[in-house]
Design a protein around this motif. Structure first.
Motif, PDB file in Angstrom:
ATOM      1  N   LYS A   2      19.914  19.110  26.416  1.00  0.00           N
ATOM      2  CA  LYS A   2      19.458  20.001  27.488  1.00  0.00           C
ATOM      3  C   LYS A   2      18.544  19.219  28.427  1.00  0.00           C
ATOM      4  O   LYS A   2      17.569  18.621  27.983  1.00  0.00           O
ATOM      5  CB  LYS A   2      18.712  21.195  26.907  1.00  0.00           C
ATOM      6  CG  LYS A   2      18.238  22.209  27.952  1.00  0.00           C
ATOM      7  CD  LYS A   2      17.456  23.343  27.323  1.00  0.00           C
ATOM      8  CE  LYS A   2      18.347  24.235  26.494  1.00  0.00           C
ATOM      9  NZ  LYS A   2      17.603  25.423  25.986  1.00  0.00           N
ATOM     10  N   TYR A   4      15.994  19.541  31.424  1.00  0.00           N
ATOM     11  CA  TYR A   4      15.147  20.425  32.213  1.00  0.00           C
ATOM     12  C   TYR A   4      15.109  19.870  33.635  1.00  0.00           C
ATOM     13  O   TYR A   4      14.802  18.710  33.860  1.00  0.00           O
ATOM     14  CB  TYR A   4      13.756  20.516  31.579  1.00  0.00           C
ATOM     15  CG  TYR A   4      13.801  21.232  30.253  1.00  0.00           C
ATOM     16  CD1 TYR A   4      13.684  22.617  30.189  1.00  0.00           C
ATOM     17  CD2 TYR A   4      14.020  20.527  29.070  1.00  0.00           C
ATOM     18  CE1 TYR A   4      13.765  23.287  28.976  1.00  0.00           C
ATOM     19  CE2 TYR A   4      14.102  21.190  27.851  1.00  0.00           C
ATOM     20  CZ  TYR A   4      13.975  22.563  27.812  1.00  0.00           C
ATOM     21  OH  TYR A   4      14.057  23.224  26.609  1.00  0.00           O
ATOM     22  N   GLU A  29      23.497  20.272  29.171  1.00  0.00           N
ATOM     23  CA  GLU A  29      23.221  21.629  29.644  1.00  0.00           C
ATOM     24  C   GLU A  29      22.006  21.564  30.557  1.00  0.00           C
ATOM     25  O   GLU A  29      20.978  20.988  30.197  1.00  0.00           O
ATOM     26  CB  GLU A  29      22.938  22.554  28.462  1.00  0.00           C
ATOM     27  CG  GLU A  29      22.510  23.961  28.847  1.00  0.00           C
ATOM     28  CD  GLU A  29      22.018  24.770  27.661  1.00  0.00           C
ATOM     29  OE1 GLU A  29      21.471  25.869  27.901  1.00  0.00           O
ATOM     30  OE2 GLU A  29      22.161  24.312  26.514  1.00  0.00           O
ATOM     31  N   GLU A  31      18.903  23.239  32.429  1.00  0.00           N
ATOM     32  CA  GLU A  31      17.999  24.390  32.444  1.00  0.00           C
ATOM     33  C   GLU A  31      17.027  24.210  33.604  1.00  0.00           C
ATOM     34  O   GLU A  31      16.222  23.274  33.609  1.00  0.00           O
ATOM     35  CB  GLU A  31      17.236  24.548  31.130  1.00  0.00           C
ATOM     36  CG  GLU A  31      16.275  25.720  31.185  1.00  0.00           C
ATOM     37  CD  GLU A  31      15.841  26.229  29.822  1.00  0.00           C
ATOM     38  OE1 GLU A  31      14.738  26.789  29.729  1.00  0.00           O
ATOM     39  OE2 GLU A  31      16.611  26.072  28.865  1.00  0.00           O
ATOM     40  N   GLU A  57      15.988  17.177  26.252  1.00  0.00           N
ATOM     41  CA  GLU A  57      15.890  17.627  24.866  1.00  0.00           C
ATOM     42  C   GLU A  57      17.156  17.200  24.121  1.00  0.00           C
ATOM     43  O   GLU A  57      18.265  17.478  24.573  1.00  0.00           O
ATOM     44  CB  GLU A  57      15.732  19.152  24.823  1.00  0.00           C
ATOM     45  CG  GLU A  57      15.424  19.699  23.460  1.00  0.00           C
ATOM     46  CD  GLU A  57      15.139  21.188  23.496  1.00  0.00           C
ATOM     47  OE1 GLU A  57      14.649  21.720  22.500  1.00  0.00           O
ATOM     48  OE2 GLU A  57      15.415  21.824  24.541  1.00  0.00           O
TER      49      GLU A  57
END
Length: 202
Positions: A2, A4, A29, A31, A57
């Motif tokens: 993930k 950010y 992904e 975020e 992450e």
């Protein structure tokens, strides 16, 4: 994994361009988080103690932060060679540091105007930041064009993202003046699909 992410962060853009260039975007992904030095992004607490984007992450290790660390991670993961071995490696790292210095100064200018009360803003300090940017652009134009025109590497990506941020937040300052070779290089580089796909909203 993930990432950010903020669409307007030039540091995030460096990572995103690298992901596009190395075909790793599908492995991440995104975020979206928002924050300022006065109001840190809450989702980053416990992940990046500096509460800054980008932060990556991972399921198999601690969260990585700082764009240079994350870019080096994805470059190694893809075996892309954007941080090459040998003497050119030090040129790439120096260019990336110069580009990040441009961003650091430009962001300080942005925060001064947006976050500091008008009666406390310091014009001389802002101008000192712009002098750093002018010197950096002149150095790129005078000393680094052969490198920038060579094989794609992280130095080129970092410089392009820095110049893109100047256009986004400080376009009226006119970084192109006296830097014709750099401006022509950037005009061509900014049309790469990875740069077009990551253009921040105006």
């Amino acid at each position: 994994m993930k990432l950010y992410h903020s669409q307007t962060s030039p540091y995030v853009r460096k990572v995103m361009v690298l992901l596009h260039e190395t075909n790793q975007l599908q492995d991440v992904e995104l975020e979206t988080v928002a924050g300022t030095p006065l109001s840190p992004a809450a989702p980053l607490e416990g992940k990046n103690p500096l509460t800054k984007v980008p932060a990556l992450e991972r399921p198999d290790g601690p969260t990585l932060f700082d764009s240079r660390v994350i870019c080096a991670f994805f470059d190694a993961r893809a075996e892309a060679g954007f941080y090459p071995e040998g003497a050119r490696r030090w040129d790439v790292l120096t260019l990336e540091a110069l580009a990040d210095g441009i961003l650091d100064a430009a962001l300080l200018m942005t925060y001064e105007a947006r976050l500091r009360p008008a009666d406390k803003q310091w014009d001389e300090w802002v101008e000192a930041q712009w002098v750093k940017i002018e010197r950096a652009c002149a150095a790129l134009n005078q000393r680094w064009m052969a490198h920038l025109s060579g094989a794609l590497d992280m130095g080129q990506i970092a410089v392009a993202c820095a110049l893109g941020y100047l256009d986004l937040r400080h376009d009226a300052r006119g970084w192109r003046a006296g830097n014709d070779a750099l401006a022509a290089w950037y005009a061509a580089f900014s049309e790469r699909p990875s740069m077009v796909a990551t253009r921040p909203p105006s």
